[in-house]
Motif scaffolding. Structure first.
Motif, mmCIF file in Angstrom:
data_model
loop_
_atom_site.group_PDB
_atom_site.id
_atom_site.type_symbol
_atom_site.label_atom_id
_atom_site.label_comp_id
_atom_site.label_asym_id
_atom_site.label_seq_id
_atom_site.Cartn_x
_atom_site.Cartn_y
_atom_site.Cartn_z
ATOM 1 N N ARG A 183 1.123 -1.195 0.197
ATOM 2 C CA ARG A 183 0.162 0.147 -0.489
ATOM 3 C C ARG A 183 0.861 1.534 -0.138
ATOM 4 O O ARG A 183 1.702 1.263 1.309
ATOM 5 N N VAL A 184 0.280 2.839 -0.588
ATOM 6 C CA VAL A 184 1.025 3.689 -0.678
ATOM 7 C C VAL A 184 0.191 4.726 -0.381
ATOM 8 O O VAL A 184 -0.856 4.522 -0.633
ATOM 9 N N LYS A 185 0.546 5.630 0.601
ATOM 10 C CA LYS A 185 -0.768 5.996 1.432
ATOM 11 C C LYS A 185 0.439 7.539 1.345
ATOM 12 O O LYS A 185 1.766 7.949 1.376
ATOM 13 N N GLN A 186 -0.394 8.553 1.052
ATOM 14 C CA GLN A 186 -0.238 9.825 1.385
ATOM 15 C C GLN A 186 -1.320 10.916 2.579
ATOM 16 O O GLN A 186 -2.276 10.618 2.374
ATOM 17 N N ASP A 187 -0.232 11.353 3.080
ATOM 18 C CA ASP A 187 -1.024 12.068 4.326
ATOM 19 C C ASP A 187 -1.970 10.721 4.869
ATOM 20 O O ASP A 187 -2.989 11.579 5.376
ATOM 21 N N GLY A 188 -1.514 9.707 5.511
ATOM 22 C CA GLY A 188 -2.270 8.958 6.260
ATOM 23 C C GLY A 188 -3.509 8.048 5.289
ATOM 24 O O GLY A 188 -3.834 7.210 5.690
ATOM 25 N N GLN A 189 -3.153 8.582 4.452
ATOM 26 C CA GLN A 189 -4.516 7.990 2.944
ATOM 27 C C GLN A 189 -4.154 6.969 1.959
ATOM 28 O O GLN A 189 -3.367 7.534 1.087
ATOM 29 N N THR A 190 -5.182 5.861 2.472
ATOM 30 C CA THR A 190 -4.594 5.283 0.699
ATOM 31 C C THR A 190 -4.485 5.576 -0.826
ATOM 32 O O THR A 190 -6.002 5.882 -1.001
ATOM 33 N N ILE A 191 -3.912 5.669 -1.496
ATOM 34 C CA ILE A 191 -3.325 6.243 -3.583
ATOM 35 C C ILE A 191 -3.457 4.818 -3.645
ATOM 36 O O ILE A 191 -3.702 5.437 -4.077
ATOM 37 N N ALA A 192 -2.277 4.220 -3.383
ATOM 38 C CA ALA A 192 -2.765 2.740 -4.209
ATOM 39 C C ALA A 192 -1.824 1.691 -3.160
ATOM 40 O O ALA A 192 -1.699 1.523 -2.056
ATOM 41 N N THR A 193 -2.671 0.559 -3.556
ATOM 42 C CA THR A 193 -2.589 -0.590 -3.391
ATOM 43 C C THR A 193 -1.942 -2.286 -4.572
ATOM 44 O O THR A 193 -2.681 -1.915 -6.199
#
Length: 263
Positions: A183-193
């Motif tokens: 998982r890639v997260k930006q500012d705590g939100q998942t943006i890619a899985t």
């Protein structure tokens, strides 16, 4: 009579001005593209600190009309282990994808020869001594890259940008990544899985295939170099200054601030 234009090769570390290439500006074929990379490496042996792979997913094979992997060398300045910020310099693009990277082991030296035919049969732990979750941040200034083709991509060092490496984990002969979730997260939100299943072959097979292809093209992979095996998640845009993290099976492996080198 007009003179033929010199083929494009990326000679700058990180171009930040766009280019639009015509068919007369690209290498004639893949072999010529790799020969150009040889000249770049010969001028600065710090190239090849790591290698980034393409053509290891169905999407990249479809976009660039290939049926096997291709690769580009990364400069040592383009690679960092557990960076607090990445990339370390301004890049034309600010985006990234999570990948699995493997490090070539010292015990692989005997297999890193062009006359060795059974690299694909070597024990996993003999070829590689570590793996990690990584975040590859590609960056290419070529506006029409998808249209102009894979030879231009190779000449561009496969859109080299920056490679952020996570915590190293040991490799043994039973290491596998089947069923893994990245998982890639930006500012705590998942943006890619995604996961290793996004690759056409398991990460270690991709890395073995790279060694075989690199030797066939006259390159010399060495122990200690990392091989980033291709996009296990979609490539997503980042916001400059955002907090970016990569999780492997819900364990955080890497965290940094995005775009430290951008204006």
């Amino acid at each position: 009579m007009s003179m033929k234009e010199a083929p494009y090769f990326r000679t700058e570390m990180t171009p930040i001005r766009s280019v639009h290439l015509s068919p007369t500006q690209i290498p004639a074929n893949i072999t010529e593209a790799y020969r150009g990379l040889h000249r770049i490496i010969d001028c600065d042996p710090a190239y090849g600190a790591a290698w980034k792979l393409g053509g290891t997913t169905a999407a990249t094979q479809r976009i660039f009309k290939v049926n096997k992997l291709y690769f580009g060398p990364l400069h040592e300045r383009e690679v960092a282990v557990l960076p607090s910020a990445a990339p370390a310099f301004q890049t034309y693009e600010l985006k990234g994808e999570a990948e699995i990277a493997l490090r070539i082991a010292s015990t692989a030296a005997d297999f890193l020869r062009a006359d060795r035919k059974n690299t694909d049969e070597a024990p996993l732990s003999m070829l590689f001594d570590a793996w990690c979750a990584a975040l590859e941040l590609p960056s290419s200034p070529i506006e029409n890259l998808a249209d102009i083709g894979v030879t231009a991509l190779i000449a561009d060092r496969c859109a080299a940008g920056f490679l952020a490496l996570g915590r190293a984990h040991p490799v043994d002969d039973f290491t596998n990544w089947a069923g893994s979730v990245l998982r890639v997260k930006q500012d705590g939100q998942t943006i890619a899985t995604g996961g290793s299943s996004a690759l056409l072959s398991p990460p270690d097979i991709c890395a073995r295939s790279f060694i075989i292809e690199a030797l066939a093209q006259g390159f010399s992979p060495r122990p200690g170099q990392w091989i980033s095996t291709g996009g296990a998640t979609p490539c997503v845009n980042f916001t400059a200054g955002a907090d970016i993290s990569v999780c492997y099976n819900d364990h955080e492996e890497l965290r940094f601030v995005a775009g430290i080198g951008t204006a």
